[in-house]
Design a protein around this motif. Structure first.
Motif, PDB file in Angstrom:
ATOM      1  N   THR A 117       0.853  -1.200   0.000  1.00  0.00           N
ATOM      2  CA  THR A 117       0.000   0.000   0.000  1.00  0.00           C
ATOM      3  C   THR A 117       0.889   1.251   0.000  1.00  0.00           C
ATOM      4  O   THR A 117       2.057   1.197   0.393  1.00  0.00           O
ATOM      5  N   GLU A 119       0.606   5.522   1.103  1.00  0.00           N
ATOM      6  CA  GLU A 119      -0.168   6.635   1.668  1.00  0.00           C
ATOM      7  C   GLU A 119       0.764   7.820   1.832  1.00  0.00           C
ATOM      8  O   GLU A 119       1.986   7.668   1.835  1.00  0.00           O
ATOM      9  N   SER A 121       1.547  11.468   4.115  1.00  0.00           N
ATOM     10  CA  SER A 121       1.265  12.383   5.217  1.00  0.00           C
ATOM     11  C   SER A 121       1.786  13.747   4.801  1.00  0.00           C
ATOM     12  O   SER A 121       2.850  13.845   4.189  1.00  0.00           O
ATOM     13  N   LEU A 131      -2.465  12.579   7.753  1.00  0.00           N
ATOM     14  CA  LEU A 131      -2.690  11.794   6.541  1.00  0.00           C
ATOM     15  C   LEU A 131      -3.353  12.707   5.500  1.00  0.00           C
ATOM     16  O   LEU A 131      -4.212  13.516   5.842  1.00  0.00           O
ATOM     17  N   ASN A 133      -4.693  12.745   1.136  1.00  0.00           N
ATOM     18  CA  ASN A 133      -4.750  11.979  -0.112  1.00  0.00           C
ATOM     19  C   ASN A 133      -4.207  12.810  -1.265  1.00  0.00           C
ATOM     20  O   ASN A 133      -3.950  14.011  -1.132  1.00  0.00           O
ATOM     21  N   SER A 134      -4.005  12.145  -2.403  1.00  0.00           N
ATOM     22  CA  SER A 134      -3.313  12.821  -3.498  1.00  0.00           C
ATOM     23  C   SER A 134      -4.141  13.985  -4.051  1.00  0.00           C
ATOM     24  O   SER A 134      -3.567  14.997  -4.454  1.00  0.00           O
ATOM     25  N   TYR A 135      -5.464  13.877  -4.021  1.00  0.00           N
ATOM     26  CA  TYR A 135      -6.306  14.985  -4.514  1.00  0.00           C
ATOM     27  C   TYR A 135      -6.119  16.215  -3.634  1.00  0.00           C
ATOM     28  O   TYR A 135      -6.018  17.338  -4.131  1.00  0.00           O
ATOM     29  N   HIS A 136      -6.084  15.983  -2.314  1.00  0.00           N
ATOM     30  CA  HIS A 136      -5.862  17.100  -1.389  1.00  0.00           C
ATOM     31  C   HIS A 136      -4.477  17.724  -1.626  1.00  0.00           C
ATOM     32  O   HIS A 136      -4.335  18.939  -1.631  1.00  0.00           O
ATOM     33  N   LYS A 152       4.821   7.951  -6.900  1.00  0.00           N
ATOM     34  CA  LYS A 152       4.218   6.615  -6.670  1.00  0.00           C
ATOM     35  C   LYS A 152       5.022   5.542  -7.379  1.00  0.00           C
ATOM     36  O   LYS A 152       5.327   4.497  -6.800  1.00  0.00           O
TER      37      LYS A 152
END
Ligand code: ADP
Ligand code: UDP
Length: 237
Positions: A117, A119, A121, A131, A133-136, A152
């Motif tokens: 996985t 993720e 931060s 944490l 996400n990539s959109y944020h 990635k």
């Protein structure tokens, strides 16, 4: 290259400018912190081990096609690196449930995953590295969509290379955190460090923890664990 003024002192390293443009010196300390700086201590000899280990692993990753900031080791604790503008994301890859993942999702520590996985931060001490996400991350301009794709791709490749290498040492790579940065031409390279401070490393046979969790969880034998994992690496690199 001459050591010039200190740019930054972090929790585990100091960063200095040199008289050469775009070249920095990182100096590894024995200081250890956990829980966003709440727990503080010293791990004697850690700086020497982390410097050496990080440099050996970065050179190995370079050979495997992953660009890194590594230039040259100067001595026990200091290394020349390419200056980057750090992408303020901690990139975490996991192969086996542990730590915050186990806590958050109620998955017992040691449960292997069907697939690795990833993720992120947000690297921000004031906010406690939340944490994100990539959109944020794209929305608030921490990185572009293209940079996230590159990060990635490199991060999973780092995992494949390191997992196989540590396996040959009799060590299981459970999870790790890496950071990336932009060179002056905008290209993305692996930066910061790869060490028992930033990876969970378990003895493949006994499951013994050979990383910073010994410090975080007051398990004792911290220095011995760092020395053991370094010895295994040097025997197999
Ligand atoms: P922290 O900032 O979390 O306390 P450290 O003590 O490891 O961490 O400090 C080292 C700092 O240097 C980190 O903020 C890291 O992102 C940054 N850094 C690592 N590699 C490079 C590089 N090649 N160029 C510029 N900064 C770097
Ligand atoms: N990690 C790190 N720096 C951090 C947070 C995590 O190097 O600020 C590493 C940690 O050593 C582990 C992996 O990232 O190898 C995953 O950590 P986790 O999210 O489980 O957090 P923790 O349990 O360490 O708080």
């Amino acid at each position: 290259m001459k050591k010039m003024g200190q740019l930054y002192e972090g929790k585990a390293k100091k960063v200095f400018e040199t008289d050469t443009k775009d070249v920095l010196i990182v100096e590894y300390k024995d200081d250890a912190t956990a829980f966003n700086g709440l727990k503080k201590g010293t791990i004697v000899g850690k700086g020497v081990i982390n410097n050496r280990m990080s440099n050996l692993l970065m050179q190995r990753l370079e050979k495997a096609g992953i660009p890194t900031h590594f230039i040259e080791e100067i001595n026990d604790r200091e290394t020349y690196v390419k200056k980057v503008s750090i992408v303020p994301l901690e990139v975490i890859i996991r192969n086996i449930a542990a730590g915050s993942f186990s806590k958050k999702y109620g998955v017992p520590e040691g449960t292997p995953f069907k697939a690795p996985t990833i993720e992120f931060s947000y690297k921000n001490d004031e906010l406690g590295d939340p944490l994100i996400n990539s959109y944020h991350a794209i929305a608030i301009d921490l990185a572009t969509a293209e940079e996230i794709e590159t990060i990635k791709k490199y991060a999973f490749k780092v995992n494949e290379e390191l997992k196989a290498f540590w396996e040959s040492c009799g060590v299981t790579l459970v999870d790790f955190k890496i950071e990336f940065g932009r060179l002056s031409d905008g290209s993305i390279v692996l930066a910061d460090e790869i060490s028992p401070d930033t990876c969970r490393l378990w003895d493949s046979k006994t499951g013994e923890k050979l990383d910073k969790d010994r410090f975080r969880r007051d398990l004792g034998g911290v220095e011995d664990a760092y020395a053991e994992v370094m010895k295994r690496l040097e025997e197999h690199i």
